[in-house]
Design a protein around this motif. Structure first.
Motif, PDB file in Angstrom:
ATOM      1  N   GLN A 130       3.413   7.506  -1.444  1.00 49.94           N
ATOM      2  CA  GLN A 130       3.887   7.083  -2.760  1.00 49.94           C
ATOM      3  C   GLN A 130       4.861   8.074  -3.382  1.00 49.94           C
ATOM      4  OE1 GLN A 130       3.413   4.151  -4.332  1.00 49.94           O
ATOM      5  NE2 GLN A 130       2.357   3.493  -2.485  1.00 49.94           N
ATOM      6  N   ILE A 131       4.791   9.332  -2.995  1.00 49.82           N
ATOM      7  CA  ILE A 131       5.682  10.331  -3.584  1.00 49.82           C
ATOM      8  C   ILE A 131       6.896  10.623  -2.702  1.00 49.82           C
ATOM      9  CG2 ILE A 131       3.831  11.385  -4.921  1.00 49.82           C
ATOM     10  CD1 ILE A 131       3.701  13.602  -2.821  1.00 49.82           C
ATOM     11  N   MET A 132       7.038   9.908  -1.615  1.00 40.60           N
ATOM     12  CA  MET A 132       8.131  10.123  -0.679  1.00 40.60           C
ATOM     13  C   MET A 132       9.282   9.157  -0.952  1.00 40.60           C
ATOM     14  SD  MET A 132       7.287  12.466   1.451  1.00 40.60           S
ATOM     15  CE  MET A 132       5.812  13.436   1.502  1.00 40.60           C
ATOM     16  N   PRO A 133      10.459   9.473  -0.390  1.00 40.24           N
ATOM     17  CA  PRO A 133      11.566   8.511  -0.444  1.00 40.24           C
ATOM     18  C   PRO A 133      11.215   7.246   0.340  1.00 40.24           C
ATOM     19  CG  PRO A 133      12.298  10.663   0.381  1.00 40.24           C
ATOM     20  CD  PRO A 133      10.826  10.736   0.209  1.00 40.24           C
ATOM     21  N   PRO A 134      11.949   6.152   0.140  1.00 38.30           N
ATOM     22  CA  PRO A 134      11.560   4.864   0.748  1.00 38.30           C
ATOM     23  C   PRO A 134      11.382   4.883   2.268  1.00 38.30           C
ATOM     24  CG  PRO A 134      13.264   4.526  -0.880  1.00 38.30           C
ATOM     25  CD  PRO A 134      13.097   6.007  -0.749  1.00 38.30           C
ATOM     26  N   ASP A 135      12.244   5.584   3.000  1.00 36.99           N
ATOM     27  CA  ASP A 135      12.090   5.587   4.462  1.00 36.99           C
ATOM     28  C   ASP A 135      10.830   6.317   4.898  1.00 36.99           C
ATOM     29  OD1 ASP A 135      13.317   7.908   3.520  1.00 36.99           O
ATOM     30  OD2 ASP A 135      14.210   8.354   5.484  1.00 36.99           O
ATOM     31  N   LYS A 136      10.532   7.441   4.250  1.00 37.76           N
ATOM     32  CA  LYS A 136       9.296   8.165   4.565  1.00 37.76           C
ATOM     33  C   LYS A 136       8.071   7.390   4.071  1.00 37.76           C
ATOM     34  CE  LYS A 136      11.169  12.097   5.954  1.00 37.76           C
ATOM     35  NZ  LYS A 136      11.146  12.480   7.319  1.00 37.76           N
ATOM     36  N   ARG A 137       8.202   6.718   2.934  1.00 40.03           N
ATOM     37  CA  ARG A 137       7.092   5.930   2.389  1.00 40.03           C
ATOM     38  C   ARG A 137       6.665   4.870   3.393  1.00 40.03           C
ATOM     39  NH1 ARG A 137       8.697   3.392  -2.892  1.00 40.03           N
ATOM     40  NH2 ARG A 137       8.688   5.578  -3.466  1.00 40.03           N
ATOM     41  N   ALA A 138       7.641   4.212   4.004  1.00 43.44           N
ATOM     42  CA  ALA A 138       7.318   3.180   4.995  1.00 43.44           C
ATOM     43  C   ALA A 138       6.559   3.786   6.171  1.00 43.44           C
ATOM     44  CB  ALA A 138       8.590   2.495   5.472  1.00 43.44           C
ATOM     45  N   ASN A 139       6.967   4.965   6.618  1.00 44.30           N
ATOM     46  CA  ASN A 139       6.271   5.619   7.734  1.00 44.30           C
ATOM     47  C   ASN A 139       4.831   5.971   7.373  1.00 44.30           C
ATOM     48  OD1 ASN A 139       8.544   5.491   9.331  1.00 44.30           O
ATOM     49  ND2 ASN A 139       9.232   7.556   8.830  1.00 44.30           N
ATOM     50  N   PHE A 140       4.627   6.515   6.171  1.00 48.76           N
ATOM     51  CA  PHE A 140       3.280   6.890   5.751  1.00 48.76           C
ATOM     52  C   PHE A 140       2.395   5.662   5.545  1.00 48.76           C
ATOM     53  CE2 PHE A 140       4.961  11.084   5.106  1.00 48.76           C
ATOM     54  CZ  PHE A 140       3.865  11.916   5.233  1.00 48.76           C
ATOM     55  N   HIS A 141       2.958   4.609   4.980  1.00 50.69           N
ATOM     56  CA  HIS A 141       2.158   3.395   4.773  1.00 50.69           C
ATOM     57  C   HIS A 141       1.797   2.750   6.101  1.00 50.69           C
ATOM     58  CE1 HIS A 141       3.423   2.759   0.309  1.00 50.69           C
ATOM     59  NE2 HIS A 141       2.846   3.917   0.534  1.00 50.69           N
ATOM     60  N   THR A 142       2.720   2.774   7.052  1.00 49.67           N
ATOM     61  CA  THR A 142       2.417   2.248   8.391  1.00 49.67           C
ATOM     62  C   THR A 142       1.307   3.064   9.051  1.00 49.67           C
ATOM     63  OG1 THR A 142       4.695   1.498   8.622  1.00 49.67           O
ATOM     64  CG2 THR A 142       3.407   1.692  10.638  1.00 49.67           C
ATOM     65  N   ALA A 143       1.391   4.382   8.919  1.00 51.04           N
ATOM     66  CA  ALA A 143       0.336   5.234   9.491  1.00 51.04           C
ATOM     67  C   ALA A 143      -1.001   4.940   8.817  1.00 51.04           C
ATOM     68  CB  ALA A 143       0.711   6.704   9.336  1.00 51.04           C
ATOM     69  N   ALA A 144      -0.987   4.738   7.496  1.00 48.32           N
ATOM     70  CA  ALA A 144      -2.230   4.451   6.772  1.00 48.32           C
ATOM     71  C   ALA A 144      -2.843   3.133   7.240  1.00 48.32           C
ATOM     72  CB  ALA A 144      -1.963   4.402   5.266  1.00 48.32           C
ATOM     73  N   ILE A 145      -2.015   2.116   7.421  1.00 44.13           N
ATOM     74  CA  ILE A 145      -2.520   0.825   7.899  1.00 44.13           C
ATOM     75  C   ILE A 145      -3.081   0.962   9.309  1.00 44.13           C
ATOM     76  CG2 ILE A 145      -1.845  -1.523   8.555  1.00 44.13           C
ATOM     77  CD1 ILE A 145      -2.100  -1.068   5.547  1.00 44.13           C
ATOM     78  N   ASN A 146      -2.401   1.707  10.171  1.00 45.03           N
ATOM     79  CA  ASN A 146      -2.905   1.908  11.534  1.00 45.03           C
ATOM     80  C   ASN A 146      -4.235   2.652  11.539  1.00 45.03           C
ATOM     81  OD1 ASN A 146      -0.726   0.592  12.677  1.00 45.03           O
ATOM     82  ND2 ASN A 146       0.451   2.464  12.942  1.00 45.03           N
ATOM     83  N   ILE A 147      -4.386   3.637  10.662  1.00 47.83           N
ATOM     84  CA  ILE A 147      -5.643   4.374  10.579  1.00 47.83           C
ATOM     85  C   ILE A 147      -6.759   3.466  10.066  1.00 47.83           C
ATOM     86  CG2 ILE A 147      -6.806   6.287   9.406  1.00 47.83           C
ATOM     87  CD1 ILE A 147      -4.117   7.783   9.501  1.00 47.83           C
ATOM     88  N   ILE A 148      -6.437   2.608   9.083  1.00 50.18           N
ATOM     89  CA  ILE A 148      -7.441   1.675   8.560  1.00 50.18           C
ATOM     90  C   ILE A 148      -7.891   0.700   9.650  1.00 50.18           C
ATOM     91  CG2 ILE A 148      -7.750  -0.292   6.995  1.00 50.18           C
ATOM     92  CD1 ILE A 148      -6.178   1.306   4.921  1.00 50.18           C
TER      93      ILE A 148
END
Length: 124
Positions: free
Chosen positions: A74-92
């Motif tokens: 949430q605190i990252m720029p849009p391209d990094k945000r997408a990477n972190f959200h994808t990682a979060a979904i994969n971990i879930i």
């Protein structure tokens, strides 16, 4: 690539060090269960016990880590945000699969034990 480390690299480094003791305990438990008996049925019982004991704890830890990844995104720029959200979904998804396997480990071990007993009786 320059020598600069990103927040994602640091997060994976922390994740690696946090999960290392859990994996060591899992391997130790598997080793102890293999030393207890030499048969395949005892191996399956050891794996069932390991999943029943450590699986729910590890699943909870994975949910917390996914939340941390999502919050960092949430605190990252849009391209990094997408990477972190994808990682979060994969971990879930991994946490959900682990929790399902932990719940079903008793039934899976029982079914495989019956299958192995039937196969050994029919061949002997």
């Amino acid at each position: 690539m320059s020598g600069k480390r990103t927040v994602k690299d640091n997060a994976f480094e922390v994740l690696k060090h946090a999960m290392l003791p859990v994996f060591i305990m899992a391997l130790l438990g598997l080793h102890l269960s293999s030393a207890a008996g030499t048969g395949i049925v005892s191996q399956l019982n050891g794996i069932k016990g390991l999943l029943s004991d450590i699986g729910p704890i590890l699943s909870g830890v994975l949910f917390i880590i996914a939340g941390i990844f999502y919050a960092l995104g949430q605190i990252m720029p849009p391209d990094k945000r997408a990477n972190f959200h994808t990682a979060a979904i994969n971990i879930i998804i991994g946490a959900i699969v682990l929790s399902v396997l932990s719940v079903a480990s008793s039934s899976l071990a029982l079914a495989s034990t019956h299958l192995l007993a039937n196969l050994s009786n029919s061949t002997g």
